[in-house]
Design an enzyme around this catalytic site. Structure first.
Site, PDB file in Angstrom:
ATOM      1  NE  ARG A  36      -4.394  -1.303   1.886  1.00  0.00           N
ATOM      2  CZ  ARG A  36      -5.322  -1.543   2.795  1.00  0.00           C
ATOM      3  NH1 ARG A  36      -5.071  -1.306   4.078  1.00  0.00           N
ATOM      4  NH2 ARG A  36      -6.503  -2.006   2.442  1.00  0.00           N
ATOM      5  CE  LYS A 193     -17.956 -18.071   9.736  1.00  0.00           C
ATOM      6  NZ  LYS A 193     -18.231 -17.239  10.907  1.00  0.00           N
ATOM      7  N   GLY A 346      -7.300  -8.889   0.953  1.00  0.00           N
ATOM      8  CA  GLY A 346      -6.061  -9.205   1.655  1.00  0.00           C
ATOM      9  C   GLY A 346      -5.501 -10.585   1.346  1.00  0.00           C
TER      10      GLY A 346
HETATM   11  C1  3PG Z   1      -8.539  -1.902   5.309  1.00  0.00           C
HETATM   12  O1  3PG Z   1      -7.438  -2.347   5.640  1.00  0.00           O
HETATM   13  O2  3PG Z   1      -9.463  -2.625   4.901  1.00  0.00           O
HETATM   14  C2  3PG Z   1      -8.723  -0.420   5.296  1.00  0.00           C
HETATM   15  O3  3PG Z   1      -7.528   0.232   5.615  1.00  0.00           O
HETATM   16  C3  3PG Z   1      -9.868   0.015   6.181  1.00  0.00           C
HETATM   17  O4  3PG Z   1      -9.604  -0.248   7.522  1.00  0.00           O
HETATM   18  P1  3PG Z   1     -10.825  -0.329   8.572  1.00  0.00           P
HETATM   19  O5  3PG Z   1     -11.590  -1.570   8.224  1.00  0.00           O
HETATM   20  O6  3PG Z   1     -10.184  -0.409   9.930  1.00  0.00           O
HETATM   21  O7  3PG Z   1     -11.660   0.892   8.395  1.00  0.00           O
END
Ligand code: 3PG
Ligand code: MG
Length: 395
Positions: A36, A193, A346
């Site tokens: 990022r 899920k 992710g």
């Molecule tokens: C993430 O990593 O999905 C974003 O940076 C948003 O983070 P948050 O879900 O803590 O708002």
């Protein structure tokens, strides 16, 4: 779209406040994955070389508002940024009352979530942020689904609000995949899920030609097709929903291809034995941990005949070698295909990294939740406010 782009704005000598998503994993005080941060560099470098006085904002983790908890400090991010930009990037602890930056220089403001009112999109806090700048640049696609002071409120009150190149690039890639996709279009949705991706699946079943399900999600679809999933993770209560999704897409001439063979094990561990089973032969003590070779082959062929591929989530427990073949083969097929491919989330990024296929993917999104909310068809509030400002000529 009426959104103003940062590249259209005169930045020389201006105080430019850029909201980035520098929410990265940190281990022992060091950034352990800087994707990022690197994705944000072109925006930062552009603003600096245009002679702007650059102030960066980001959140990190989810600290309790109102306290400066050192565990959530952006210091490791400032250090990594300094290395990448090859110049000192100072971290400003106390920045809300004003920041001094020279033209062509950059500073990083400490975690926006240390400020009370950030999550609530507080008006006073939003005004305070807006007063710091002449130009507000929203570039944090990964946080665009949050209506918070640093992503939304500030954009209402800054003298001029625009989108940064990273945010614009993400929106363009999403538009290519979703607005008038080249067909056939295939989406691959993996993960644990159905419940967490229900809206994603519903929205996609209305758009794509092939909706490939993987991981724990596939187990619920295997059950919906009438097979036992043994002791696998699956959601019994969502079996009727899975059936409805299968019917919805079928009515449109599309398909949800359910695995015909799977890799099972009685344990989930590094050295657990892996066995291939046809989908109708899963034993009660067994868990499904990957798709089998026949299914992998069929999906690879489907990927190769698709013109648009959207990928979110692995099809197996790819962290363990014996359950990684499905995800690896499919990742390679997506990378090798000539389709416009868009990947996000992710776990997906971790798989792309592990199998070294980043170069073959047309666009890799920096968004997790934001990516999913877009796919669900939701409006991203931080984008909507830029549209409103743009439509009013930034008035
Ligand atoms: C993430 O990593 O999905 C974003 O940076 C948003 O983070 P948050 O879900 O803590 O708002
Ligand atoms: Mg490719």
């Amino acid at each position: 779209m009426a959104i103003v782009n940062m590249r259209e704005v005169a930045l020389a000598d201006q105080r430019v406040l850029i909201r980035q998503d520098l929410n990265v994993p940190i281990k022992d005080g060091v950034v352990s994955n800087d994707i990022r941060i690197r994705a944000s560099l072109p925006t930062i470098e552009y603003a600096m070389s245009a002679g702007a006085r650059v102030m960066l904002m980001s959140h990190l983790g989810r600290p309790k508002e109102g306290t400066n908890d050192a565990r959530y400090s952006l210091l490791p991010v400032a250090q990594r940024l300094s290395e990448l930009l090859e110049r000192e990037v100072s971290l400003i602890d106390d920045w809300l009352s004003g920041v001094t930056v020279e033209p062509g220089e950059v500073v990083l403001c400490e975690n926006v979530r240390f400020n009370r009112g950030e999550s609530a999109d507080d008006e006073t806090l939003s005004h305070q942020m807006a007063r710091l700048c002449d130009v507000f640049v929203m570039d944090a696609f990964g946080t665009a689904h949050r209506a918070q002071a640093s992503t939304h409120g500030v954009a209402k009150y800054a003298p001029l609000s625009c989108a940064g190149p990273l945010l614009s690039g993400e929106l363009e890639a999403l538009a290519t995949a979703f607005e008038q996709p080249a067909r056939p279009m295939l989406a691959l949705v993996g993960g644990a899920k159905v419940s967490t991706k229900l809206m994603v699946l519903e929205s996609l079943s209305d758009k794509v030609d092939q909706l490939v399900v993987g991981g724990g999600i596939a187990n619920t679809f295997i059950a919906a097709s009438g097979f036992s999933v043994g002791s696998s993770l699956y959601e019994e209560s969502l079996v009727p929903t899975a059936r409805t999704l299968i019917d919805t897409i079928k009515r449109r001439g599309g398909k949800i291809p359910v695995p015909t063979d799977v890799i099972v094990s009685e344990a989930l561990s590094q050295d657990a034995a892996a066995t291939r089973r046809p989908v109708h032969q899963i034993r009660t003590t067994e868990m499904v941990l990957d798709i089998g070779p026949e299914t992998t082959q069929r999906l690879t062929e489907l990927i190769h005949t698709s013109k648009t591929v959207v990928w979110n989530g692995p099809v197996g427990v790819f962290e363990y070698e014996q359950f990684s073949n499905g995800t690896e083969t499919i990742a390679r097929a997506i990378a090798e295909s000539d389709a416009f491919s868009l990947a996000g989330g992710g776990e997906t990024l971790a798989a792309i990294d592990q199998f070294g296929v980043a170069d073959g993917i047309s666009y890799i999104s920096t968004g997790g939740g934001a990516f999913l909310e877009f796919v669900e068809g939701k409006t991203l509030p931080a984008v909507a406010v830029l549209e409103q400002r743009g439509a009013r000529g930034n008035g």
